[in-house]
Design a protein around this motif. Structure first.
Motif, short mmCIF file in Angstrom:
data_model
loop_
_atom_site.label_atom_id
_atom_site.label_comp_id
_atom_site.label_asym_id
_atom_site.label_seq_id
_atom_site.Cartn_x
_atom_site.Cartn_y
_atom_site.Cartn_z
N ILE A 3 33.18 34.97 47.93
CA ILE A 3 31.93 34.23 47.74
C ILE A 3 32.20 32.73 47.58
O ILE A 3 31.41 31.90 48.04
N SER A 4 33.34 32.39 46.95
CA SER A 4 33.65 30.99 46.68
C SER A 4 33.88 30.16 47.93
O SER A 4 33.92 28.92 47.85
N TYR A 5 34.03 30.80 49.06
CA TYR A 5 34.16 30.05 50.30
C TYR A 5 32.87 29.30 50.66
O TYR A 5 32.91 28.30 51.37
N PHE A 6 31.74 29.82 50.19
CA PHE A 6 30.47 29.16 50.53
C PHE A 6 29.58 28.90 49.32
O PHE A 6 28.57 28.20 49.42
N TRP A 7 29.95 29.42 48.15
CA TRP A 7 29.10 29.26 46.96
C TRP A 7 29.95 29.37 45.71
O TRP A 7 30.84 30.22 45.63
N LYS A 8 29.70 28.52 44.72
CA LYS A 8 30.51 28.49 43.50
C LYS A 8 29.93 29.43 42.45
O LYS A 8 29.40 29.01 41.43
N ILE A 9 30.08 30.72 42.67
CA ILE A 9 29.62 31.70 41.70
C ILE A 9 30.45 31.57 40.42
O ILE A 9 31.63 31.20 40.46
N SER A 10 29.85 31.88 39.29
CA SER A 10 30.53 31.73 38.01
C SER A 10 31.51 32.88 37.75
O SER A 10 31.10 34.02 37.56
N ALA A 11 32.80 32.55 37.72
CA ALA A 11 33.81 33.56 37.40
C ALA A 11 33.69 33.99 35.94
O ALA A 11 33.92 35.16 35.60
N HIS A 12 33.31 33.05 35.05
CA HIS A 12 33.07 33.40 33.65
C HIS A 12 31.92 34.40 33.55
O HIS A 12 31.98 35.35 32.76
N GLY A 13 30.88 34.17 34.36
CA GLY A 13 29.75 35.09 34.35
C GLY A 13 30.14 36.48 34.80
O GLY A 13 29.76 37.48 34.19
N VAL A 14 30.95 36.55 35.86
CA VAL A 14 31.42 37.84 36.36
C VAL A 14 32.29 38.52 35.30
O VAL A 14 32.15 39.72 35.03
N GLY A 15 33.17 37.74 34.68
CA GLY A 15 34.09 38.30 33.69
C GLY A 15 33.38 38.86 32.47
O GLY A 15 33.62 40.01 32.06
N ILE A 16 32.49 38.06 31.88
CA ILE A 16 31.82 38.51 30.67
C ILE A 16 30.79 39.59 30.98
O ILE A 16 30.57 40.50 30.18
N GLY A 17 30.19 39.53 32.18
CA GLY A 17 29.28 40.59 32.59
C GLY A 17 30.00 41.91 32.80
O GLY A 17 29.53 42.97 32.39
N GLY A 18 31.18 41.83 33.43
CA GLY A 18 31.99 43.03 33.63
C GLY A 18 32.44 43.63 32.31
O GLY A 18 32.45 44.86 32.14
N ALA A 19 32.80 42.77 31.36
CA ALA A 19 33.22 43.26 30.04
C ALA A 19 32.08 43.98 29.35
O ALA A 19 32.26 45.06 28.79
N LEU A 20 30.88 43.39 29.41
CA LEU A 20 29.72 44.03 28.78
C LEU A 20 29.40 45.36 29.45
O LEU A 20 29.14 46.36 28.77
N GLY A 21 29.46 45.40 30.78
CA GLY A 21 29.19 46.65 31.48
C GLY A 21 30.17 47.74 31.09
O GLY A 21 29.77 48.91 30.87
N PHE A 22 31.44 47.38 30.97
CA PHE A 22 32.46 48.37 30.59
C PHE A 22 32.26 48.83 29.15
O PHE A 22 32.42 50.02 28.84
N ILE A 23 31.91 47.91 28.26
CA ILE A 23 31.70 48.26 26.85
C ILE A 23 30.47 49.18 26.71
O ILE A 23 30.49 50.13 25.91
N ILE A 24 29.43 48.92 27.47
CA ILE A 24 28.28 49.83 27.46
C ILE A 24 28.70 51.21 27.95
O ILE A 24 28.29 52.24 27.40
N LEU A 25 29.55 51.24 28.97
CA LEU A 25 30.06 52.51 29.49
C LEU A 25 30.87 53.25 28.43
O LEU A 25 30.73 54.47 28.27
#
Length: 202
Positions: free
Chosen positions: A123-145
């Motif tokens: 995605i970063s080739y065309f858009w600066k998506i937040s890696a922090h957002g992906v990281g903390i979102g992934g952590a929350l998803g795993f913790i809910i799991l």
């Protein structure tokens, strides 16, 4: 200053170490067959492969002039560090898969984390998506799991704390003007879906 500190402490490269620590030492011992006395070896592998080596690799890219800053703040600086990080994560994933001594869950978690880094890279080739957002979102998803697997009071507290922490981290990224709100929230939602999606593989 506080926003920078929060962004550093919860840097995406540190998130896998936090997650594996929770899995190995916070959840019931019975969740994994890997011996408790040897779990520090898993932590060492995760820390070296997902934080130390990618960080040193990024530093080398700065020293050789491929990127301007170790923080890779500009979108054009993200490709090489993310590619190198994806390779490091992929190698650890393969190690967990190949060595039968490791529980399949350790491998499956790394599969999803590696996919997340690869998606950020693409995605970063065309858009600066937040890696922090992906990281903390992934952590929350795993913790809910984890809470769905072990619906206990302490895991409920962990979910509540993680939701609060997610808000703090996302706010810090916005306060630093590192991303637009859309980049931050899109990253968070993508990470949340991937983190919770581990349950589909198990």
């Amino acid at each position: 200053m506080l926003a920078k500190f929060i962004s550093f402490i919860f840097h995406p490269l540190l998130v896998p170490s936090y997650l594996y620590y929770l899995l190995l030492y916070f959840m019931p011992v019975s969740l994994l067959t890997f011996p408790l006395v040897s779990r520090w070896l898993v932590m060492l592998l995760v820390f070296f492969s997902t934080f130390l080596i990618p960080t040193l690799g990024t530093l080398a890219l700065v020293r050789t002039g491929y990127i301007k800053s170790i923080m890779a703040e500009e979108r054009s600086d993200r490709a090489w560090p993310l590619f190198f990080t994806t390779v490091c994560f992929g190698m650890l994933t393969y190690m967990f898969y190949r060595e039968q001594v490791f529980d399949p869950l350790l491998y499956l978690i790394m599969v999803v984390i590696t996919l997340a880094v690869f998606f950020i890279f693409a995605i970063s080739y065309f858009w600066k998506i937040s890696a922090h957002g992906v990281g903390i979102g992934g952590a929350l998803g795993f913790i809910i799991l984890l809470h769905t697997w072990q619906p206990e009071q302490r895991t409920l507290y962990l979910v509540s704390g993680s939701i609060l922490l997610s808000g703090v981290v996302l706010s810090a990224r916005l306060a630093l003007d590192a991303h637009t709100p859309l980049q931050v929230y899109t990253g968070f939602i993508m990470g949340l879906a991937l983190g919770f999606g581990i349950g589909i593989l198990v």
